[in-house]
Design an enzyme around this catalytic site. Structure first.
Site, short mmCIF file in Angstrom:
data_model
loop_
_atom_site.label_atom_id
_atom_site.label_comp_id
_atom_site.label_asym_id
_atom_site.label_seq_id
_atom_site.Cartn_x
_atom_site.Cartn_y
_atom_site.Cartn_z
N TYR A 136 0.94 -1.18 0.03
CA TYR A 136 0.11 0.09 0.09
C TYR A 136 0.94 1.20 -0.28
O TYR A 136 1.91 1.36 0.92
CB TYR A 136 -0.77 -0.04 1.19
N ASP A 238 9.51 3.45 -1.02
CA ASP A 238 8.62 3.87 -0.25
C ASP A 238 9.05 3.50 1.35
O ASP A 238 8.73 2.52 2.02
CB ASP A 238 7.09 3.36 -0.21
N LYS A 266 5.80 9.22 8.59
CA LYS A 266 5.45 8.65 9.85
C LYS A 266 6.62 8.94 10.82
O LYS A 266 6.51 10.04 11.69
CB LYS A 266 5.32 7.09 9.67
C1 LIG Z 1 4.18 2.20 3.25
C2 LIG Z 1 3.10 3.50 3.19
N1 LIG Z 1 3.13 4.02 2.21
C3 LIG Z 1 2.45 5.24 1.90
C4 LIG Z 1 1.30 5.42 2.95
C5 LIG Z 1 0.47 6.57 2.87
O1 LIG Z 1 0.76 7.45 4.02
P1 LIG Z 1 -0.36 8.42 4.68
O2 LIG Z 1 -1.35 7.76 5.33
O3 LIG Z 1 0.32 9.56 5.42
O4 LIG Z 1 -1.01 9.20 3.45
C6 LIG Z 1 1.28 4.61 4.13
C7 LIG Z 1 0.12 4.75 5.08
O5 LIG Z 1 -0.08 3.79 5.85
C8 LIG Z 1 2.09 3.57 4.17
O6 LIG Z 1 2.13 2.68 5.33
#
Ligand SMILES: Cc1ncc(COP(=O)(O)O)c(C=O)c1O
Length: 431
Positions: A136, A238, A266
Site C-alpha cells: 500500500y 516507499d 511517519k
Molecule cells: C508504506 C506506506 N506508504 C504510504 C502510505 C500513505 O501514507 P499516508 O497515510 O500518510 O498518506 C502509508 C500509510 O499507511 C504506508 O504505510
C-alpha cells in the site's frame, strides 16, 4: 466495559460514515495516550501495539517534542513563507538518509508518493508504475491497485493481474499499474522486459508492512536495484514506515541499497503530519520552481508544527540508539512468541523488524502477499479479540502491522506475550 465507545460509535455514525475518519481505524475511541499506553473513553487502559500505524516511534506525548511544538505556536504559523526550521530539518534528513541529495516536504505519505511518481514520469517521459502485490502506497489512483486483492481474481502468483483496490478510481487504472510478487527479482525482470519501455518507476516498500511484516530476502533489494538499472527505470523506495526506523537512514542504510527517490513520513515526526520526497539531485531538480517542469506545491507543506516535532524527533533518532532498542524489544517479542506457539502447539509465527511486527497463523514463512493472504484470517481474529480483552491494543485485520515504541519496556513486552498466550490458547481451544 465499552459502553461509552459503543455510544460514540452510534453518535459518530450520524455524522461520519462508519464512525471513523480513516477506514483503517477500528471503532475504539480514545481519550488520551502517553508513552506506551492508550486509554479509551471508558477508562480502559491498553498497552498500545497500533502505535499510530507505525508513526509513533518514540512513544506518545514525547515531552521534548511537545515543548518544541509549544514554542512555534508563539511565533505564527502558516505564514506562506519558509522559515529557518525548513532548512534545519531538511539538512537533518539529508545527513541521515543515503539517497537524500535533495529534500522537499509534504504532509502525508500519499501526497509525497504522488509527487515522487510525477517526478519519475517527467524524468523518463513514461507513465506506468510497477508495484508489489500486497503493498500500500497511499490512497491515490496510481498505486491503489493490487493492495489486498482476492487471490481468486489476481491471476498467477508469479505474474499477477492488476486488481483495483477501491471504487472511484480512473477507468483505465489497470493499464497504468503492473503488480509483481514481492521477493521475486526474476518476476520483476520479466515484468520490465515486457513493459519496460512504458515504465516510469518501480515502487518498493523495502519491508512490506501493509501485508503485516514481510522483510526482503537476502539479496532481493540489491537485485531490484540491478534490474531497475538494467531497464533504466526510476527506483522509488516507499520508506513511509521503514524510514528512520530500521536504521537512522532507514531500510536503504540497513540493506545498503540506494534508490533514486525515497518517500519518508511517519517516524520522521513521531506522529505529527510531515512527509518528504528526497532523492537524486537531477531528479529532484525537475521540481525547481524556476527551471523545473513539475509543479511542487501545498499550502501546508513544511508546516512549522510538524517541523518543530521533526527537528526534535530526528535528533533523537540520529545516533541509532532508538533503533537498537527497538531491535532488542522486537527480538524479545519474536523469541517469546515462538516459544509460546511451540508450547501450545499452535501453527503461528510472529514476524518482526524494527519495532514493527505481525502475527500470522501459518506454519510457513510469509514472504509475499499470497503467503500472507493464505494464513488463517479467522484464527487471527479470534486471537486479536482475546488479546484486546487482555488489554493489548491490536487491530482486527490479519494483514495489518503492529508495533512497539521506544517507550515500551521489557515488562510491557512480557505483558504483551502474556496476552498473546491467552490469544493462542483461544485459537487452540477452537480447533
Ligand atoms: C508504506 C506506506 N506508504 C504510504 C502510505 C500513505 O501514507 P499516508 O497515510 O500518510 O498518506 C502509508 C500509510 O499507511 C504506508 O504505510
Amino acid at each position: 466495559m465499552r459502553k461509552r465507545s459503543l455510544r460514540l460509535l452510534e453518535e459518530y455514525g450520524d455524522v461520519v460514515p462508519g464512525g471513523v475518519h480513516s477506514n483503517f481505524r477500528s471503532p475504539v475511541y480514545y481519550e488520551r495516550a502517553k508513552g506506551s499506553r492508550v486509554w479509551d473513553v471508558d477508562g480502559n487502559e491498553y498497552i498500545d501495539c497500533v502505535v499510530s500505524n507505525g508513526a509513533c516511534i518514540l512513544g506518545h506525548g514525547d515531552p521534548d517534542i511537545s515543548e518544541a511544538v509549544g514554542e512555534v505556536l508563539e511565533y505564527g504559523l502558516s505564514v506562506g513563507l519558509e522559515g529557518e526550521l525548513g532548512l534545519k530539518v531538511a539538512r537533518l534528513v539529508k545527513e541521515m538518509v543515503p539517497s537524500a541529495e535533495r529534500v522537499r516536504f509534504a504532509n502525508t505519505g500519499t501526497e509525497a508518493m504522488m509527487k515522487a511518481v510525477m517526478i519519475a514520469r517527467e524524468h523518463t517521459g513514461r507513465g506506468k508504475i510497477v508495484k508489489a502485490e500486497g503493498a500500500y502506497h497511499g490512497w491515490y489512483d496510481d498505486f491503489l491497485v493490487s493492495v489486498h486483492p482476492d487471490p481468486k481474481l489476481a491471476g498467477p502468483p508469479n505474474s499477477p493481474l492488476p486488481v483495483r483496490a477501491s471504487g472511484g478510481l480512473r477507468r483505465d487504472v489497470e493499464d497504468w499499474v503492473v503488480p509483481v510478487p514481492f521477493n521475486d527479482p526474476e518476476a520483476l525482470d520479466r515484468a520490465l522486459s515486457l513493459h519496460g519501455d512504458d515504465v516510469a518507476a518501480v515502487i518498493v516498500e523495502p519491508v512490506v508492512f501493509n501485508s503485516g511484516c514481510i522483510p526482503p530476502k537476502d539479496g532481493y533489494l540489491e537485485a531490484v536495484r540491478e534490474v531497475t538499472h538494467k531497464h533504466d527505470v526510476v527506483l522509488i523506495f516507499d520508506e513511509v514506515i521503514t524510514g528512520f526506523r530500521l536504521a537512522p537512514g532507514g531500510a536503504q542504510e540497513l540493506y545498503g541499497v540506494v534508490p533514486d527517490l525515497t518517500v519518508l513520513a511517519k517516524a520522521i515526526a513521531n506522529g505529527y503530519p510531515l512527509a518528504a520526497v528526497v532523492g537524486r539531485r537531477d531528479l529532484m531538480e525537475v521540481t525547481h520552481p524556476a527551471h523545473g517542469r513539475v509543479l511542487y506545491a501545498g499550502t501546508y507543506n513544511a508546516h512549522h508544527v510538524a517541523l518543530a516535532a521533526a527537528s526534535v524527533c530526528l535528533e533523537k533518532l540520529r545516533d541509532g540508539g532508538v533503533q537498537r532498542r527497538l531491535r532488542e524489544l522486537t527480538e524479545r517479542l519474536v523469541e517469546g512468541f515462538g516459544r509460546l506457539a511451540d508450547k501450545l502447539g499452535v501453527k503461528a509465527r510472529l514476524q518482526g523488524i524494527g519495532g514493527q511486527f505481525q502475527v500470522y497463523f501459518t506454519d510457513e514463512e510469509v514472504v509475499d502477499y499470497r503467503s500472507a493472504a493464505f494464513s488463517d484470517e479467522w484464527a487471527y481474529r479470534r486471537f486479536q479479540g482475546r488479546v484486546l480483552r487482555e488489554g493489548v491494543l491490536m487491530k482486527p485485520s490479519y494483514l495489518f502491522h503492529h508495533g512497539v515504541t521506544y517507550s515500551h519496556t521489557e515488562e510491557d513486552i512480557d505483558r504483551i506475550l502474556e496476552a498473546m498466550e491467552k490469544g493462542l490458547e483461544a485459537v487452540r481451544d477452537e480447533d
